[in-house]
Structures are given as C-alpha cells and as structure tokens.
Design a protein around this motif. Sequence first.
Motif, PDB file in Angstrom:
ATOM      1  N   GLU A  12      50.821  34.988  26.459  1.00 54.16           N
ATOM      2  CA  GLU A  12      49.669  35.122  25.562  1.00 54.16           C
ATOM      3  C   GLU A  12      48.369  35.275  26.344  1.00 54.16           C
ATOM      4  OE1 GLU A  12      50.114  31.658  23.135  1.00 54.16           O
ATOM      5  OE2 GLU A  12      51.538  32.649  21.789  1.00 54.16           O
ATOM      6  N   ALA A  13      48.242  34.549  27.448  1.00 55.11           N
ATOM      7  CA  ALA A  13      47.036  34.657  28.286  1.00 55.11           C
ATOM      8  C   ALA A  13      46.925  36.058  28.880  1.00 55.11           C
ATOM      9  CB  ALA A  13      47.074  33.612  29.397  1.00 55.11           C
ATOM     10  N   TYR A  14      48.047  36.627  29.294  1.00 56.49           N
ATOM     11  CA  TYR A  14      48.045  37.982  29.865  1.00 56.49           C
ATOM     12  C   TYR A  14      47.635  39.000  28.795  1.00 56.49           C
ATOM     13  CZ  TYR A  14      49.450  41.473  33.316  1.00 56.49           C
ATOM     14  OH  TYR A  14      49.442  42.489  34.240  1.00 56.49           O
ATOM     15  N   MET A  15      48.210  38.884  27.600  1.00 56.15           N
ATOM     16  CA  MET A  15      47.870  39.800  26.510  1.00 56.15           C
ATOM     17  C   MET A  15      46.397  39.664  26.126  1.00 56.15           C
ATOM     18  SD  MET A  15      50.508  41.650  25.647  1.00 56.15           S
ATOM     19  CE  MET A  15      50.551  42.106  23.929  1.00 56.15           C
ATOM     20  N   ALA A  16      45.913  38.437  26.039  1.00 56.53           N
ATOM     21  CA  ALA A  16      44.510  38.204  25.687  1.00 56.53           C
ATOM     22  C   ALA A  16      43.586  38.787  26.750  1.00 56.53           C
ATOM     23  CB  ALA A  16      44.251  36.710  25.514  1.00 56.53           C
ATOM     24  N   TYR A  17      43.975  38.656  28.014  1.00 58.48           N
ATOM     25  CA  TYR A  17      43.166  39.205  29.105  1.00 58.48           C
ATOM     26  C   TYR A  17      43.021  40.714  28.942  1.00 58.48           C
ATOM     27  CZ  TYR A  17      41.514  40.333  33.770  1.00 58.48           C
ATOM     28  OH  TYR A  17      40.765  40.808  34.815  1.00 58.48           O
ATOM     29  N   MET A  18      44.136  41.398  28.678  1.00 56.08           N
ATOM     30  CA  MET A  18      44.087  42.860  28.549  1.00 56.08           C
ATOM     31  C   MET A  18      43.263  43.284  27.335  1.00 56.08           C
ATOM     32  SD  MET A  18      47.773  44.325  29.784  1.00 56.08           S
ATOM     33  CE  MET A  18      48.741  43.467  28.551  1.00 56.08           C
ATOM     34  N   LYS A  19      43.401  42.582  26.229  1.00 55.25           N
ATOM     35  CA  LYS A  19      42.650  42.945  25.024  1.00 55.25           C
ATOM     36  C   LYS A  19      41.160  42.716  25.223  1.00 55.25           C
ATOM     37  CE  LYS A  19      46.453  42.369  21.873  1.00 55.25           C
ATOM     38  NZ  LYS A  19      47.028  41.637  20.759  1.00 55.25           N
ATOM     39  N   LYS A  20      40.808  41.642  25.904  1.00 56.34           N
ATOM     40  CA  LYS A  20      39.396  41.313  26.114  1.00 56.34           C
ATOM     41  C   LYS A  20      38.745  42.241  27.145  1.00 56.34           C
ATOM     42  CE  LYS A  20      36.343  37.710  27.816  1.00 56.34           C
ATOM     43  NZ  LYS A  20      36.278  36.468  28.565  1.00 56.34           N
ATOM     44  N   ASN A  21      39.433  42.470  28.269  1.00 56.11           N
ATOM     45  CA  ASN A  21      38.821  43.191  29.387  1.00 56.11           C
ATOM     46  C   ASN A  21      39.165  44.678  29.447  1.00 56.11           C
ATOM     47  OD1 ASN A  21      37.557  40.858  30.687  1.00 56.11           O
ATOM     48  ND2 ASN A  21      39.664  40.167  30.905  1.00 56.11           N
ATOM     49  N   LYS A  22      40.098  45.120  28.624  1.00 60.12           N
ATOM     50  CA  LYS A  22      40.508  46.528  28.571  1.00 60.12           C
ATOM     51  C   LYS A  22      41.063  47.033  29.906  1.00 60.12           C
ATOM     52  CE  LYS A  22      38.984  46.838  24.365  1.00 60.12           C
ATOM     53  NZ  LYS A  22      39.855  46.246  23.403  1.00 60.12           N
ATOM     54  N   HIS A  23      41.643  46.129  30.672  1.00 64.38           N
ATOM     55  CA  HIS A  23      42.354  46.498  31.894  1.00 64.38           C
ATOM     56  C   HIS A  23      43.305  45.375  32.259  1.00 64.38           C
ATOM     57  CE1 HIS A  23      40.076  43.820  34.618  1.00 64.38           C
ATOM     58  NE2 HIS A  23      39.031  44.123  33.869  1.00 64.38           N
ATOM     59  N   ARG A  24      44.209  45.666  33.175  1.00 63.69           N
ATOM     60  CA  ARG A  24      45.163  44.667  33.636  1.00 63.69           C
ATOM     61  C   ARG A  24      44.479  43.700  34.598  1.00 63.69           C
ATOM     62  NH1 ARG A  24      50.252  48.299  35.662  1.00 63.69           N
ATOM     63  NH2 ARG A  24      50.629  49.417  33.725  1.00 63.69           N
ATOM     64  N   PRO A  25      45.044  42.515  34.743  1.00 67.52           N
ATOM     65  CA  PRO A  25      44.516  41.606  35.769  1.00 67.52           C
ATOM     66  C   PRO A  25      44.652  42.239  37.159  1.00 67.52           C
ATOM     67  CG  PRO A  25      45.960  40.434  34.271  1.00 67.52           C
ATOM     68  CD  PRO A  25      46.097  41.891  33.952  1.00 67.52           C
ATOM     69  N   SER A  26      43.709  41.956  38.033  1.00 72.34           N
ATOM     70  CA  SER A  26      43.687  42.560  39.358  1.00 72.34           C
ATOM     71  C   SER A  26      44.133  41.567  40.437  1.00 72.34           C
ATOM     72  CB  SER A  26      42.274  43.031  39.682  1.00 72.34           C
ATOM     73  OG  SER A  26      42.179  43.444  41.018  1.00 72.34           O
ATOM     74  N   LYS A  27      44.938  42.055  41.353  1.00 71.31           N
ATOM     75  CA  LYS A  27      45.367  41.202  42.463  1.00 71.31           C
ATOM     76  C   LYS A  27      44.210  40.906  43.415  1.00 71.31           C
ATOM     77  CE  LYS A  27      47.007  44.951  45.423  1.00 71.31           C
ATOM     78  NZ  LYS A  27      48.177  45.524  46.084  1.00 71.31           N
ATOM     79  N   TYR A  28      43.126  41.633  43.292  1.00 76.27           N
ATOM     80  CA  TYR A  28      41.975  41.452  44.168  1.00 76.27           C
ATOM     81  C   TYR A  28      41.008  40.381  43.673  1.00 76.27           C
ATOM     82  CZ  TYR A  28      43.775  45.747  46.077  1.00 76.27           C
ATOM     83  OH  TYR A  28      44.599  46.692  46.632  1.00 76.27           O
ATOM     84  N   HIS A  29      41.187  39.905  42.449  1.00 79.34           N
ATOM     85  CA  HIS A  29      40.332  38.855  41.914  1.00 79.34           C
ATOM     86  C   HIS A  29      41.110  37.543  41.892  1.00 79.34           C
ATOM     87  CE1 HIS A  29      38.473  42.478  39.886  1.00 79.34           C
ATOM     88  NE2 HIS A  29      37.514  42.003  40.658  1.00 79.34           N
ATOM     89  N   PRO A  30      40.634  36.551  42.601  1.00 88.85           N
ATOM     90  CA  PRO A  30      41.371  35.269  42.684  1.00 88.85           C
ATOM     91  C   PRO A  30      41.698  34.656  41.324  1.00 88.85           C
ATOM     92  CG  PRO A  30      39.567  35.291  44.251  1.00 88.85           C
ATOM     93  CD  PRO A  30      39.423  36.528  43.407  1.00 88.85           C
ATOM     94  N   GLU A  31      40.798  34.808  40.360  1.00 86.88           N
ATOM     95  CA  GLU A  31      41.042  34.215  39.052  1.00 86.88           C
ATOM     96  C   GLU A  31      42.145  34.942  38.265  1.00 86.88           C
ATOM     97  OE1 GLU A  31      37.618  37.134  38.711  1.00 86.88           O
ATOM     98  OE2 GLU A  31      38.122  35.498  40.053  1.00 86.88           O
ATOM     99  N   ASP A  32      42.500  36.151  38.692  1.00 90.70           N
ATOM    100  CA  ASP A  32      43.546  36.932  38.013  1.00 90.70           C
ATOM    101  C   ASP A  32      44.910  36.792  38.676  1.00 90.70           C
ATOM    102  OD1 ASP A  32      41.433  37.836  36.525  1.00 90.70           O
ATOM    103  OD2 ASP A  32      41.476  39.889  37.289  1.00 90.70           O
TER     104      ASP A  32
END
Length: 87
Positions: A12-32
Amino acid sequence: MMKDEHWLETWEAYMAYMKKNKHRPSKYHPEDRKLVNWLKYNRKVRNKGLLSESRMKKLEELLKVAEQFRRVNQHQYLHQADVDNKG
C-alpha cells in the motif's frame, strides 16, 4: 504484526507513493530505498516461484501501475518522435 499485514502495508505504501509522486521510488533517494528493495526482493521471490498466489496477484497489480511510470531514455523519446512524424 503478522508478516502478511506487513507485506500488505508495504504494498500500500508503494502504491500510495506512485499515486502521490507520479513516479516510482528511486534507488538514489535514501527515503525511497526501503520500497525499492522491497520490490526487488519480491520480484526475485516471484521469479523463483515462491510467492503465494494472493501476493502474486497484488504484485502483478503493482507492476502494472508501475509500468505507467516507467522511465525511458532520450533515445526512446527520439525514436518515438520519428515514428510519430512518419505516421
């Protein structure tokens, strides 16, 4: 907390992230990174055939949504522009 509950919360957190930010989580951002590593691990488990049927369905749903936010490089954009101009 049960493992299934934790798995579903992360999904659910992954889906919410994509809906909110309009992109996938990035391996370059520590919080992602937690989400990136979670998906990478679950893909490996799926490929080995060890993922339960219910999780497999949820993972496929997530990957379908993630495909909408797939990054493409500039060469793919240029190639698509050539195709659009010819058509």
